[in-house]
Design an enzyme around this catalytic site. Structure first.
Site, PDB file in Angstrom:
ATOM      1  N   ASP A 186      65.495 -49.323  -7.111  1.00 26.55           N
ATOM      2  CA  ASP A 186      65.229 -48.524  -8.302  1.00 26.55           C
ATOM      3  C   ASP A 186      63.799 -47.835  -8.207  1.00 26.55           C
ATOM      4  O   ASP A 186      63.577 -47.016  -8.918  1.00 26.55           O
ATOM      5  CB  ASP A 186      65.251 -49.505  -9.532  1.00 26.55           C
ATOM      6  CG  ASP A 186      64.054 -50.596  -9.463  1.00 26.55           C
ATOM      7  OD1 ASP A 186      63.588 -51.160  -8.562  1.00 26.55           O
ATOM      8  OD2 ASP A 186      63.646 -50.753 -10.846  1.00 26.55           O
ATOM      9  N   ASP A 213      61.317 -48.022  -3.109  1.00 29.34           N
ATOM     10  CA  ASP A 213      62.585 -48.109  -2.291  1.00 29.34           C
ATOM     11  C   ASP A 213      63.180 -46.836  -1.727  1.00 29.34           C
ATOM     12  O   ASP A 213      63.972 -46.741  -1.303  1.00 29.34           O
ATOM     13  CB  ASP A 213      63.754 -48.750  -3.467  1.00 29.34           C
ATOM     14  CG  ASP A 213      63.259 -49.916  -4.194  1.00 29.34           C
ATOM     15  OD1 ASP A 213      62.810 -50.933  -3.323  1.00 29.34           O
ATOM     16  OD2 ASP A 213      63.270 -50.226  -5.160  1.00 29.34           O
ATOM     17  N   ASP A 244      66.706 -54.768  -3.948  1.00 23.29           N
ATOM     18  CA  ASP A 244      65.180 -55.161  -4.185  1.00 23.29           C
ATOM     19  C   ASP A 244      65.559 -56.088  -5.431  1.00 23.29           C
ATOM     20  O   ASP A 244      66.458 -56.175  -6.117  1.00 23.29           O
ATOM     21  CB  ASP A 244      64.570 -53.724  -4.470  1.00 23.29           C
ATOM     22  CG  ASP A 244      64.411 -53.230  -5.673  1.00 23.29           C
ATOM     23  OD1 ASP A 244      63.367 -52.678  -6.113  1.00 23.29           O
ATOM     24  OD2 ASP A 244      65.543 -53.267  -6.472  1.00 23.29           O
TER      25      ASP A 244
END
Ligand SMILES: Nc1ncnc2c1ncn2[C@@H]1O[C@H](COP(=O)(O)OP(=O)(O)OP(=O)(O)O)[C@@H](O)[C@H]1O
Ligand SMILES: [Cu+]
Ligand SMILES: [Mg+2]
Length: 668
Positions: A559, A563, A361
């Site tokens: 994080d 996610d 991400d």
């Protein structure tokens, strides 16, 4: 070693449970062995330093019996429990060797007494003693290694945020490790921190995000007298709580869970060597019986045949094998810990060599997540930019998203006084909603507005996002009233990491909830071609599944709360240590230092660990593959017959090789 958590040191079925004090047993047995070495001939050969005198054989018998029952007991007990589970393994194999050696030696002793000068049966007391010594030493080392690994797990867990600010009666504040926190103490928890233990609020007001405890991503308002749960995340207010419970929930539970799952993994990893040991057990049994039968036919002498069988069974002991996997695993865990890699699921190390795609991400993983507000705009005539920022800040106090921190910092820098919002709800991948001053407010992304056909100034948005900014819109009663644009920086090692991944033929892919333009800006400067933007948490998870359906092995690095589903879905989930607890809980590996370069370190650790494990299995089993047939007398025709003493020496050699091989494990 003290186990502060009072946890069993080994997983279920671990063969070293209840083995007692191996160190003490080893030294006592070593001392008992010395006279045996002097007083009894080795394989019937009288060595120059050996002395025998009238009745000395009785001393040997007594000493060897003590050794067998005292030193051999841990292995005999282990064998009983293995056999009870119908899973003969290492302990059974060792016990087979020492039982046969001992009772055959007693038989040899008796027949020598009954029939002086006429028996061919030789005793194995010398071999029995050295075998038990080496076995005790090996298991003592192994137990140490395993326990140190357990210790390392704890140390690593401590690297995760986790100490408490205890307020003394005189008002002074002291930081204590959580293990030392006791019921009745007052603890200060600042905004955004994790509440260290269960308690009741004494002072202050706040909202608490209990999502990691209750699973509900919602901020709950709390005031003095309300209960808070350890492990939940404090929102915007600073509170003092009186501790009512420690350990059960929150941090300690988390540590224990960590240690537990690591140990379950351990016993799984070990079962590979246990499987090999079981296989060797049957092989040794078969080879021993075959040797007995064949030698009986060939030599027509029961004593010769028995000696061969005993030799095979004594030599079959798979010592190095028992150390092969645990030593590497222990070394790998502690090496990882030293380098900021917390491997929660050891299988991740095995899967790592197959990784084809790494999905990352953007915010917080490739970029710092250190947002700065670059622009605030109002689209509502009655509101100025300060009003917009104040409303957004009021809501963001309840979020621990990096974007929230940026807005709060800006509000603070502008000395804007924030009032608390009510009923705040976190919508992962979209933003937040809540009420403030009687109005329904929400902070949302552009793609949310698009999906719901809500009008906004697309030109301004294109301009800001084109600069790489992340844009959050404020809607008041369902109508877009303003926006805040924020900029972020790319992490220092991110580019090197992407380059190195490409070199290893691993495809980097970006999955982000942020807008397309901001995502492209970051992707371009990093050299990532594959970008998926404006994703909801479920979209990230779906994309991973799609890649997996093409039989690609996917590693996901993330994080945020958004996610968590994809971390759980990916073949390997890697959480950034500075990320949210939800992400950390869903991951297999945690990068404690939050440095993207550690992704490479993890891959390297995994590759080297696997290589060492396979090498060690071969070194450990290799000894047996060679020694068993030789002991059975396959090459007797060529004059090669392996004696138990030479076997024991070879065994020690393969053990030393396995140990050195494990210790030289490195991250490169
Ligand atoms: N707390 C928040 N404050 C402001 N905007 C938010 C907040 N949470 C989400 N948003 C908006 O929703 C979008 C998606 O958020 P999400 O958390 O899914 O991804 P992200 O953190 O921006 O990116 P990444 O997925 O790379 O970490 C953000 O870009 C932002 O526009
Ligand atoms: Cu051995
Ligand atoms: Mg994120």
């Amino acid at each position: 070693m003290e186990h502060p958590m009072d946890m069993p040191a080994h997983g279920e079925g671990g063969h070293m449970m209840n083995m007692g004090n191996l160190k003490k047993k080893f030294f006592i047995c070593l001392i008992l062995t010395i006279p045996i070495l002097f007083l009894s001939p080795m394989m019937g050969m009288a060595l120059p330093f050996q002395v025998t005198f009238e009745g000395s054989e009785w001393i040997v018998l007594i000493l060897a019996s003590v050794l067998f029952f005292y030193g051999g007991m841990p292995f005999l007990k282990g064998a009983v429990s293995e056999l009870k589970e119908k899973r003969p393994a290492m302990m059974t194999l060792i016990s087979l060797g020492i039982i046969v050696a001992y009772f055959y030696s007693v038989y040899a002793f008796i027949s020598a007494k009954a029939n002086p000068g006429h028996t061919h049966a030789m005793d194995f007391f010398w071999e029995l003693a050295t075998l038990i010594d080496i076995m005790l030493l090996g298991h003592w080392i192994e137990m140490n290694a395993v326990m140190n690994a357990g210790n390392a797990m704890q140390k690593m867990a401590e690297l995760l945020p986790g100490s408490a600010q205890v307020v003394a009666p005189d008002g002074s504040i002291r930081e204590v490790p959580l293990q030392e926190l006791t019921v009745g103490q007052s603890v200060l928890t600042r905004a955004g921190e994790k509440i260290p233990a269960d308690g009741v609020i004494e002072k202050g007001e706040t909202t608490v995000n209990e999502s990691m405890v209750t699973g509900e991503a919602r901020a709950v308002a709390k005031k003095a007298g309300d209960k808070v749960i350890g492990g939940s995340v404090n929102g915007a207010g600073t509170i003092t709580i009186k501790v009512t419970g420690t350990g059960e929930s929150g941090y300690l539970a988390q540590v224990m869970q960590l240690v537990n799952s690591a140990q379950q993994e351990k016993s799984k990893a070990e079962s590979l060597s246990d499987k090999v040991a079981r296989w060797l057990f049957y092989a040794a049994l078969f080879a021993g019986i075959a040797a007995l039968v064949v030698w009986l036919i060939v030599s027509r002498n029961m004593d010769t045949a028995l000696t061969r069988m005993v030799t095979v069974l004594v030599i079959a002991c798979p010592h190095a094998l028992g150390l092969a996997i645990p030593l590497v695993a222990a070394r790998s865990t502690s090496l990882g810990a030293k380098n900021g890699l917390l491997v929660r699921n050891r299988r991740a190390l095995e899967t790592a060599k197959k990784v084809d795609v790494i999905m990352m991400d953007k915010t917080g993983t490739l970029t710092e997540g250190n947002f700065r507000v670059t622009k605030v705009l109002s689209f509502e005539s009655g509101l100025n930019e300060t009003d917009i920022l104040a409303m957004m800040g009021g809501l963001e106090q309840n979020s621990n998203h990096p974007l929230a921190a940026g807005i709060l910092r800006e509000a603070h820098d502008q000395n804007i006084k924030l009032s608390g919002a009510d009923d705040v709800k976190n919508v992962p991948g979209v933003g937040l909603e809540g009420t403030l001053g009687g109005k329904k407010l929400s902070i949302v992304s552009a793609s949310y507005l698009d999906r719901n056909n809500l009008p906004y100034d697309k030109q301004v948005f294109a301009e800001l996002s084109g600069k790489g900014y992340t844009v959050s819109f404020l809607a008041v009663d369902g109508k877009v009233a303003g926006l805040a644009a924020q900029g972020d920086e790319i992490k220092p090692h991110a580019k090197e990491m992407i380059d190195a991944l490409k070199q290893r033929n691993i495809r980097p892919v970006m999955l982000t909830g942020d807008n397309e333009a901001a995502a492209q800006a970051v992707a371009k400067s990093l050299g990532i071609d594959d970008v998926h933007a404006s994703l909801l948490p479920e979209d990230k998870e779906r994309i991973i599944r799609e890649y997996q359906q093409e039989s690609l092995t996917v590693m996901m690095v993330g994080d945020g709360i958004n996610d968590a589903p994809s971390l759980a879905r990916a073949n390997i989930g890697v959480a950034i240590g500075a990320g949210t607890d939800v992400a950390i809980d869903s991951a297999d590996v945690i990068l404690v230092r939050s440095d993207p370069a550690d992704i490479l370190h993890f891959l390297s650790l995994a590759r080297n660990t696997n290589r060492k494990m396979v090498q060690n299995l071969w070194w450990g089993a290799g000894y047996n593959i060679v020694a068993i047939p030789l002991a059975a007398g396959v090459l007797a025709g060529a004059g090669i017959l392996l004696s138990p003493a030479v076997g024991a020496a070879l065994m020690s050699l393969s053990t030393i090789i396995v140990a050195i091989n494990a210790v030289t494990l490195k991250i490169d």
